[in-house]
Motif scaffolding. Structure first.
Motif, PDB file in Angstrom:
ATOM      1  N   PRO A 178       8.064  -8.240  18.371  1.00 40.07           N
ATOM      2  CA  PRO A 178       8.037  -6.856  17.868  1.00 40.07           C
ATOM      3  C   PRO A 178       8.399  -6.758  16.388  1.00 40.07           C
ATOM      4  N   ASP A 179       9.428  -7.474  15.964  1.00 35.98           N
ATOM      5  CA  ASP A 179       9.801  -7.436  14.541  1.00 35.98           C
ATOM      6  C   ASP A 179       8.807  -8.219  13.702  1.00 35.98           C
ATOM      7  N   PHE A 180       8.324  -9.309  14.238  1.00 36.95           N
ATOM      8  CA  PHE A 180       7.366 -10.144  13.512  1.00 36.95           C
ATOM      9  C   PHE A 180       6.107  -9.334  13.176  1.00 36.95           C
ATOM     10  N   LEU A 181       5.609  -8.612  14.157  1.00 34.59           N
ATOM     11  CA  LEU A 181       4.395  -7.810  13.930  1.00 34.59           C
ATOM     12  C   LEU A 181       4.648  -6.728  12.891  1.00 34.59           C
ATOM     13  N   ASP A 182       5.797  -6.089  13.003  1.00 31.67           N
ATOM     14  CA  ASP A 182       6.113  -4.997  12.069  1.00 31.67           C
ATOM     15  C   ASP A 182       6.348  -5.507  10.648  1.00 31.67           C
TER      16      ASP A 182
ATOM     17  N   GLY B 140       4.649 -10.002  -2.841  1.00 30.58           N
ATOM     18  CA  GLY B 140       3.560  -9.164  -2.332  1.00 30.58           C
ATOM     19  C   GLY B 140       3.868  -7.685  -2.318  1.00 30.58           C
ATOM     20  N   ASP B 141       5.142  -7.328  -2.416  1.00 30.07           N
ATOM     21  CA  ASP B 141       5.526  -5.925  -2.253  1.00 30.07           C
ATOM     22  C   ASP B 141       4.911  -5.018  -3.318  1.00 30.07           C
ATOM     23  N   ARG B 142       4.686  -5.551  -4.511  1.00 27.70           N
ATOM     24  CA  ARG B 142       4.218  -4.685  -5.596  1.00 27.70           C
ATOM     25  C   ARG B 142       2.701  -4.705  -5.795  1.00 27.70           C
ATOM     26  N   GLU B 143       2.004  -5.408  -4.921  1.00 24.94           N
ATOM     27  CA  GLU B 143       0.540  -5.380  -5.020  1.00 24.94           C
ATOM     28  C   GLU B 143       0.035  -4.002  -4.592  1.00 24.94           C
ATOM     29  N   LYS B 144      -1.042  -3.543  -5.235  1.00 22.52           N
ATOM     30  CA  LYS B 144      -1.503  -2.178  -4.961  1.00 22.52           C
ATOM     31  C   LYS B 144      -2.360  -2.096  -3.695  1.00 22.52           C
ATOM     32  N   ASN B 145      -3.112  -3.157  -3.417  1.00 22.08           N
ATOM     33  CA  ASN B 145      -4.014  -3.135  -2.271  1.00 22.08           C
ATOM     34  C   ASN B 145      -3.309  -3.702  -1.033  1.00 22.08           C
ATOM     35  N   PRO B 146      -3.391  -3.020   0.121  1.00 19.62           N
ATOM     36  CA  PRO B 146      -2.673  -3.505   1.311  1.00 19.62           C
ATOM     37  C   PRO B 146      -3.044  -4.932   1.712  1.00 19.62           C
ATOM     38  N   TRP B 147      -4.324  -5.279   1.644  1.00 20.73           N
ATOM     39  CA  TRP B 147      -4.735  -6.627   2.053  1.00 20.73           C
ATOM     40  C   TRP B 147      -4.238  -7.659   1.066  1.00 20.73           C
ATOM     41  N   LYS B 148      -4.179  -7.264  -0.219  1.00 19.07           N
ATOM     42  CA  LYS B 148      -3.643  -8.189  -1.234  1.00 19.07           C
ATOM     43  C   LYS B 148      -2.152  -8.419  -0.964  1.00 19.07           C
ATOM     44  N   ARG B 149      -1.469  -7.332  -0.583  1.00 19.61           N
ATOM     45  CA  ARG B 149      -0.041  -7.447  -0.258  1.00 19.61           C
ATOM     46  C   ARG B 149       0.146  -8.465   0.862  1.00 19.61           C
ATOM     47  N   LEU B 150      -0.668  -8.309   1.889  1.00 21.08           N
ATOM     48  CA  LEU B 150      -0.558  -9.196   3.054  1.00 21.08           C
ATOM     49  C   LEU B 150      -0.845 -10.645   2.646  1.00 21.08           C
ATOM     50  N   ALA B 151      -1.898 -10.828   1.849  1.00 18.17           N
ATOM     51  CA  ALA B 151      -2.296 -12.193   1.459  1.00 18.17           C
ATOM     52  C   ALA B 151      -1.200 -12.849   0.618  1.00 18.17           C
ATOM     53  N   VAL B 152      -0.669 -12.107  -0.351  1.00 18.22           N
ATOM     54  CA  VAL B 152       0.356 -12.684  -1.226  1.00 18.22           C
ATOM     55  C   VAL B 152       1.611 -13.004  -0.417  1.00 18.22           C
ATOM     56  N   ALA B 153       1.980 -12.086   0.475  1.00 18.28           N
ATOM     57  CA  ALA B 153       3.183 -12.304   1.285  1.00 18.28           C
ATOM     58  C   ALA B 153       3.033 -13.559   2.148  1.00 18.28           C
ATOM     59  N   TRP B 154       1.851 -13.741   2.694  1.00 15.58           N
ATOM     60  CA  TRP B 154       1.643 -14.870   3.610  1.00 15.58           C
ATOM     61  C   TRP B 154       1.454 -16.202   2.894  1.00 15.58           C
ATOM     62  N   THR B 155       1.200 -16.166   1.585  1.00 14.11           N
ATOM     63  CA  THR B 155       1.099 -17.428   0.831  1.00 14.11           C
ATOM     64  C   THR B 155       2.352 -18.265   1.049  1.00 14.11           C
TER      65      THR B 155
ATOM     66  N   LYS C  43       2.416  -5.176   9.707  1.00 15.99           N
ATOM     67  CA  LYS C  43       2.269  -3.723   9.584  1.00 15.99           C
ATOM     68  C   LYS C  43       2.864  -3.201   8.273  1.00 15.99           C
ATOM     69  N   LYS C  44       3.982  -3.783   7.903  1.00 11.59           N
ATOM     70  CA  LYS C  44       4.663  -3.354   6.677  1.00 11.59           C
ATOM     71  C   LYS C  44       3.716  -3.430   5.467  1.00 11.59           C
ATOM     72  N   TRP C  45       2.951  -4.516   5.379  1.00 11.78           N
ATOM     73  CA  TRP C  45       2.089  -4.715   4.209  1.00 11.78           C
ATOM     74  C   TRP C  45       0.845  -3.839   4.275  1.00 11.78           C
ATOM     75  N   LEU C  46       0.373  -3.566   5.497  1.00 14.69           N
ATOM     76  CA  LEU C  46      -0.899  -2.852   5.635  1.00 14.69           C
ATOM     77  C   LEU C  46      -0.736  -1.336   5.737  1.00 14.69           C
ATOM     78  N   PHE C  47       0.481  -0.882   5.907  1.00 11.38           N
ATOM     79  CA  PHE C  47       0.720   0.553   6.094  1.00 11.38           C
ATOM     80  C   PHE C  47       0.395   1.314   4.803  1.00 11.38           C
ATOM     81  N   PRO C  48      -0.308   2.448   4.899  1.00 12.93           N
ATOM     82  CA  PRO C  48      -0.669   3.169   3.662  1.00 12.93           C
ATOM     83  C   PRO C  48       0.549   3.728   2.937  1.00 12.93           C
TER      84      PRO C  48
END
Lengths: 459, 443
Positions: A41-45, B157-172, A49-54
């Motif tokens: 649950p925390d891993f997913l969030d 990744g927190d300061r990237e503007k695009n959500p998918w970019k945020r995810l990609a940078v974070a997962w690097t 989700k944290k990165w993709l949330f608008p």
């Protein structure tokens, strides 16, 4: 609860099933999945989700410099207009002239080759510049952190400071609240933190003054990642507080102050909601991407069904036991989180809002955390001990004796008594806290009543 | 069996070696014990019964004194590594001596816990506990490793503007961690299962790899960071509440005990688990916990060698010493308790005064020159321990260790070098992997 506790709880669920323990003993490690489910649950969030949330509103009090990865960002004077008022930035240039100087205030002009700007420093900020550069006079090169006020068309000045002015944050939050009310949708505000050289952070606190419809932001001292303030780094009184009024009423239900310092700044949602008395207000939803579907019993059941299908597909013989244990691991996470403040959406889609937590042990977080960890470790040890004869029978056809030859229930009691005591203290602490919490709400209700009466001319 | 006076004398010698060398950056006491075991056979230097006490004295003083390397000689700037270690932050703020005191307070607490429980409870619970949990060791080990991967905080990744970019940078960072773990794992697997290191160096074949994973990247980071150390305050006082000190000590002792009891699990992995269990927060608590953790992890594991009711051997030190002599009697066991206290007392005095001296010397310095000398020493140690093959292993391991720095990921993923081959072996898959990698089994 901390991540490991959830993970351990998930792992402990596997030990209730002798067939899974038997697999683990044989080196078949698939039952590790129960631990993974406990933490999922925390891993997913936090990992997705944290990165993709608008994010609808971004509040960046101190943009970071791309080279140094810390604030303040050094900018050219001709680019100052691109930045927001009160954001902490820095300029580097040569003093052209000292335009005004009194005891605790100085105004001077700085030129960096791209343009010139009037810099103002007062009291502690003026003193700090004097400590670094001595007398400020034409010709000296300076690096000046601070914030700009105004824009190039109407006249722009730069104020020397070692922190952003909190007014920026207060105004933007107040706007976000009004927007949430007027547009009647969730407005997510990303509040960035302030990272400074030395891997330290400037702390700030957002206070929701509900009765006065005011957002107050307090700029605090520099703190370490562990949250320990560094002595002598507090901000001067004249730029410590920022305040902005909202047009619409709001409420903060999560009974913890919103403090922003180390790691990442939070996302804060604002949503129009109806109170039990029918009044419409904007409610703060702290990190709105958290504790939704992922932290629900429904989510756990669906994930377990998916897992069961996958296990069947790969031909794992104990797929039923493992899927049930994994679901229990997920549910343990939901239950453990429900012991705290924030609560979760327990049964989506039938529920849409978080069910507030039970608030057990609000002043004994560390102890509650430890008690749960100890309980789970005890359950693992207890299960391994009591199932040893069964497992050895499954593996070798001979029932080995229990390593600890005690009555099962007595052994369990001997193991878990520290957790029982700590939980009892936590429950008592929770009762005391809830009493205080109710008092606060009584106060709030009174204030709200006064406000209503004022609106209809009663006061 | 040795008489008490000989025990004290040989322990003193160990303490002197530990105090004299442990503050040197990149130095590890296991390298000295390994050199004594391999290059200069012990029986030519001392009676074999004395070796455990010599090693114990050296190990205790190493744990206390090596805090100086950690606090004063590990520098970094936040543009190079995203997050500084708490001790690095203290150094940057001119509070290195205070950080050292915090580590030492944790070490004192850890020593008290170790000796108190070690001499009373441990001999009676260790065997049943081991019998109960030993069949599930691989489960615990893999559980902790999986948790390490799952729980790593994504720093970018927190300061990237695009959500998918945020995810990609974070997962690097996470993907980098996985690459580091498995690269280290394959290297460890090759070293442990093929004849890449000559048989005469078998006892110490992993040492160049660990120097490469941890010691060398640290030295290289010092060189690249070019940080100038600010003036340090050397008052003998700490800013930490008693609660934080106790919390840190318990957390550290707990993590160290887990690491000492379970094979392959290191102090860092134990600390991760214990930190969550005791909910350690704050730089001061963390630094204190490091002191306690290292005592329990290094000395506690080694102390198990002396416990007469068990045959557990944990840690490289115990493995090396037990190849020469294994203490068997209760008298030797109690002597060991005394040696720990004696060594801790002397090391405490040593660490405080040496810290004051070193904090003055390093002020205004960067470490480029000293780091280059240390890098040379590490290469020499690798050559002495494993020949020219040791230098090749050192080079490859350094690349992997440095990869962890570049990806901003956990350096402990380098422990894949030992965890991966052992997990493969314990689950009976060594031959399959050797076949898959087209490798020839070695010694």
């Amino acid at each position: 609860m901390r991540g490991w506790i959830h993970y351990l709880s998930g792992a402990a669920m596997a030990t209730f099933f002798p067939v899974l323990l038997s697999d683990l003993r044989l080196g078949i490690l698939i039952p590790i999945i129960t631990g993974v489910f406990g933490y999922l649950p925390d891993f997913l969030d936090f990992k997705f989700k944290k990165w993709l949330f608008p994010r609808h509103v971004e509040i960046d009090p101190a943009p970071i410099d791309p080279k140094t990865k810390v604030a303040p960002k050094t900018v050219r004077i001709n680019e100052l207009g691109k930045y927001e008022d009160y954001q902490l930035i820095a300029i580097r240039g040569v003093v052209e002239s000292v335009d005004e100087e009194v005891e605790d205030r100085i105004v001077f002009t700085v030129n960096d080759g791209t343009g010139r700007v009037k810099v103002e420093a007062i009291r502690e900020d003026y003193q700090r510049l004097k400590n670094i550069y001595g007398e400020i006079k034409p010709g000296i090169k300076m690096f000046i952190p601070g914030y700009k006020i105004g824009d190039p068309s109407t006249g722009l000045r730069f104020v020397a400071a070692d922190a952003p002015h909190p007014q920026l944050i207060a105004s933007k939050i107040a706007n976000a609240i009004d927007r949430a009310y007027e547009e009647n949708k969730l407005i997510v505000t990303k509040v960035y933190n302030i990272r400074l050289p030395g891997d330290v952070y400037r702390r700030f606190l957002i206070h929701y003054d509900t009765p006065n419809r005011s957002i107050k932001v307090y700029m605090g001292p520099i703190v370490t990642t562990g949250g320990i303030p560094i002595r002598g780094t507090d901000t001067p009184e004249y730029r410590k507080v920022g305040e902005a009024m909202t047009k619409h009423p709001f409420v903060k239900l999560y009974p913890r102050p919103t403090v922003i310092d180390a790691f990442n700044g939070p996302e804060i949602g604002y949503r129009r909601t109806k109170l039990p008395n029918g009044r419409e207000v904007v409610e703060e939803v702290f990190i709105p991407w958290h504790r939704g579907w992922s932290h629900s019993f429904t989510g756990g059941a669906i994930a377990a069904l998916l897992l069961a299908g996958l296990l069947l597909l790969v031909g794992y013989p104990h797929w039923v036991e493992l899927s049930v244990a994994a679901m229990l691991g997920w549910w343990m996470h939901v239950i453990e989180d429900q012991l705290g403040f924030m609560g979760s959406v327990l049964f989506p889609p039938f529920q849409k809002r978080r069910v507030p937590g039970l608030m057990i042990g609000p002043n004994h977080y560390t102890a509650m955390n430890f008690a749960t960890a100890w309980l789970m470790l005890s359950l693992i040890v207890w299960n391994i001990n009591r199932f040893t004869p069964t497992i050895s029978m499954m593996i070798s056809g001979v029932a080995a004796p229990k390593p600890v030859p005690l009555n099962d229930w007595l052994f369990l009691l001997l193991l878990i008594w520290p957790s029982i005591i700590i939980y009892a203290v936590g429950v008592w602490d929770g009762i005391k806290f809830r009493r205080l919490y109710r008092k606060y709400w009584k106060y709030y209700a009174l204030m709200e009543l006064s406000e209503d009466m004022e609106e209809i001319g009663g006061l | 069996m040795l008489d008490p006076l000989s025990v004290i004398l040989w322990s003193f010698l160990g303490i002197a070696v530990g105090v004299g060398l442990s503050w040197i950056p990149g130095f590890h006491i296991y390298n000295i014990i390994a050199l004594i075991t391999v290059v200069a056979p012990v029986y030519t230097i001392m009676p074999v019964e004395a070796f455990p006490y010599f090693a114990l004295g050296a190990l205790v003083s190493f744990v206390y004194l090596s805090a100086i390397q950690t606090v004063y000689m590990s520098v970094a700037d936040e543009s190079f590594v995203f997050m500084l270690f708490p001790t690095q932050r203290y150094l940057v703020l001119g509070r290195g001596h205070e950080a050292l005191w915090l580590v030492t307070l944790g070490a004192i607490g850890g020593t008290i816990i170790l000796v108190t429980l070690g001499l009373t409870v441990v001999p009676y619970i260790i065997s049943p506990l081991y019998n109960l949990l030993a069949p599930y060791v691989v489960w615990f080990l893999v559980l902790i490793v999986v948790f390490m991967f799952m729980s790593e905080w994504q720093k970018m990744g927190d300061r990237e503007k695009n959500p998918w970019k945020r995810l990609a940078v974070a997962w690097t960072q996470n993907i980098g961690g996985i690459i580091v773990f498995f690269s280290a794992g394959i290297l460890g697997f090759i070293i442990m299962n093929t004849g890449v290191v000559p048989a005469e160096f078998a006892y110490v074949r992993l040492t160049p790899m660990f120097i490469g994973f941890f010691g060398m990247p640290w030295v290289l980071q010092n060189i690249f960071s070019r940080i100038i150390v600010p003036k340090q305050r050397t008052e003998d006082k700490v800013e930490a509440s008693p609660y934080n000190i106790v919390n840190g000590t318990i957390s550290g002792a707990f993590g160290g005990s887990i690491a000492a009891f379970f094979p392959v699990i290191t102090g860092g992995m134990g600390a991760l688990v214990a930190g969550h269990m005791v909910s350690t927060r704050g730089d001061d608590t963390f630094i204190v916990s490091q002191g306690a953790n290292r005592i329990l992890y290094y000395v506690g594991a080694f102390f198990l060698l002396f416990v007469p009711t068990t045959t557990l051997r944990r840690g490289a030190g115990a493995q090396l010493v037990s190849s020469i002599y294994i203490p068997k009697t209760w008298a030797e066991f109690y002597y060991a308790g005394g040696v720990i206290l004696l060594a801790a007392g002397i090391s405490l005095i040593g660490v405080v005064y040496l810290s004051k001296i070193i904090s003055r010397i390093i002020t205004g310095q960067n470490y480029i020159r000293v780091s280059i000398i240390v890098a040379g020493l590490l290469v020499l140690v690798s050559y002495l321990l494993a020949g020219w093959q040791g230098i090749i292993i050192l080079f490859v391991a350094t690349l992997i260790g440095f990869m962890a720095v570049v990806f901003n990921t956990r350096r402990s993923y380098c422990l894949g070098g030992i965890i991966f081959p052992i997990a493969v072996s314990m689950t009976g898959n060594t031959q399959i992997l050797l076949h898959l990698l087209h490798l020839t089994p070695g010694f």
